[in-house]
Scaffold this active site. Structure first.
Site, short mmCIF file in Angstrom:
data_model
loop_
_atom_site.label_atom_id
_atom_site.label_comp_id
_atom_site.label_asym_id
_atom_site.label_seq_id
_atom_site.Cartn_x
_atom_site.Cartn_y
_atom_site.Cartn_z
N ASP A 6 44.29 41.88 33.09
CA ASP A 6 44.34 41.37 31.71
C ASP A 6 44.92 39.96 31.68
O ASP A 6 44.54 39.14 30.85
CB ASP A 6 45.18 42.31 30.84
N GLU A 10 45.55 52.78 39.30
CA GLU A 10 45.26 51.44 39.85
C GLU A 10 46.39 50.96 40.73
O GLU A 10 46.17 50.38 41.79
CB GLU A 10 45.03 50.43 38.72
N ASP A 67 39.73 44.92 41.76
CA ASP A 67 40.07 45.37 40.41
C ASP A 67 40.16 44.18 39.46
O ASP A 67 40.26 43.03 39.92
CB ASP A 67 41.41 46.13 40.46
#
Ligand code: A5P
Length: 240
Positions: free
Chosen positions: A96, A116, A93
């Protein structure tokens, strides 16, 4: 800034993302159950995984968003659910922000944090891929913390989050309509600035009524692959 320079920047960031994404796809082996992340970097990993599947790799994917599921289906990646495959071998994954040293993360910029995180905790290995702009010395330096809240009474949840110093803003689409997550919730983006104690903030958010999940992923990443102009770099968690 000239348009030529701006587009060069974009393509060099894309190359950095791609380098990390391509490397992550090499970690997969036959028969693995694979968590498929969301966001632009994860989409590059899904594309690379799709290429490996087309070359004969046998895996089962568990997508973290409707968008990822659609992309994976289009590439011929077989998909399943956590109901049928409650243990995931490896999840890949994006993030940020990645905190140097701790490998703690802020995620959810694309709005998929709840699924997630459920996939991350069900995974034996949680591998993060990102370009080098995402690495920070302290979480919150650039990114807000997305907080997924129930629609019911979200305004009162926002007031409580504000008292915790988060300065929440309801996430909207560019046309002004409210962004709704795959789980049917709203997102309040909370700007804290550099976060002194992510664990303490996690504790507070976890115990706030109305909060369904938040974008602090503390102690979850097993490996972080950072792409940059000179290729990839593996970040290690420093012992505390
Ligand atoms: C999706 O909600 C997010 O958690 C993404 O993984 C994160 O926002 C990183 O996205 P990009 O790869 O698009 O920067």
């Amino acid at each position: 800034m000239s348009i030529a320079m701006a587009s060069n920047d974009v393509s060099s960031v894309n190359r950095s993302k791609e380098a990390a994404a391509d490397f992550s796809a090499t970690l997969l082996e036959n028969e693995m159950v694979v968590g498929l992340g969301s966001g632009t970097t994860a989409a590059l990993a899904v594309a690379a995984i799709g290429r490996r599947v087309q070359q004969g790799l046998k895996i089962i994917g568990i997508p973290t968003s409707e968008q990822t599921a659609e992309q994976a289906r289009g590439l011929g990646i077989p998909l399943s659910t956590l109901g049928d495959h409650p243990q995931i071998d490896i999840a890949i994954d994006g993030a940020d922000e990645v905190e140097n040293g701790t490998l703690n993360l802020i995620k959810g910029g694309g709005g998929n944090l709840l699924r997630e995180k459920i996939v991350a905790v069900a995974s034996l290995r949680f591998v993060i891929i990102a370009d080098d702009r995402k690495v920070v010395d302290q979480l919150g330096t650039h990114a807000a913390v997305p907080v997924e809240v129930a629609q019911f009474g979200w305004q009162t949840t926002a007031i409580r989050l504000k008292k915790m110093g988060g300065n929440p803003t309801l996430r909207l689409h560019s046309d002004g309509t409210i962004f709704v997550t795959d789980g049917g919730n709203y997102i309040l983006d909370c700007v804290y600035g550099p976060i002194q104690s992510p664990k303490e903030l996690q504790r507070q958010l976890d115990s706030t009524v109305g909060v369904m999940e938040h974008g602090l992923f503390i102690g979850m990443a097993s490996q972080v692959i950072i792409g940059g102009p000179d290729g990839i770099k593996l970040l290690q968690r420093k012992p505390t």
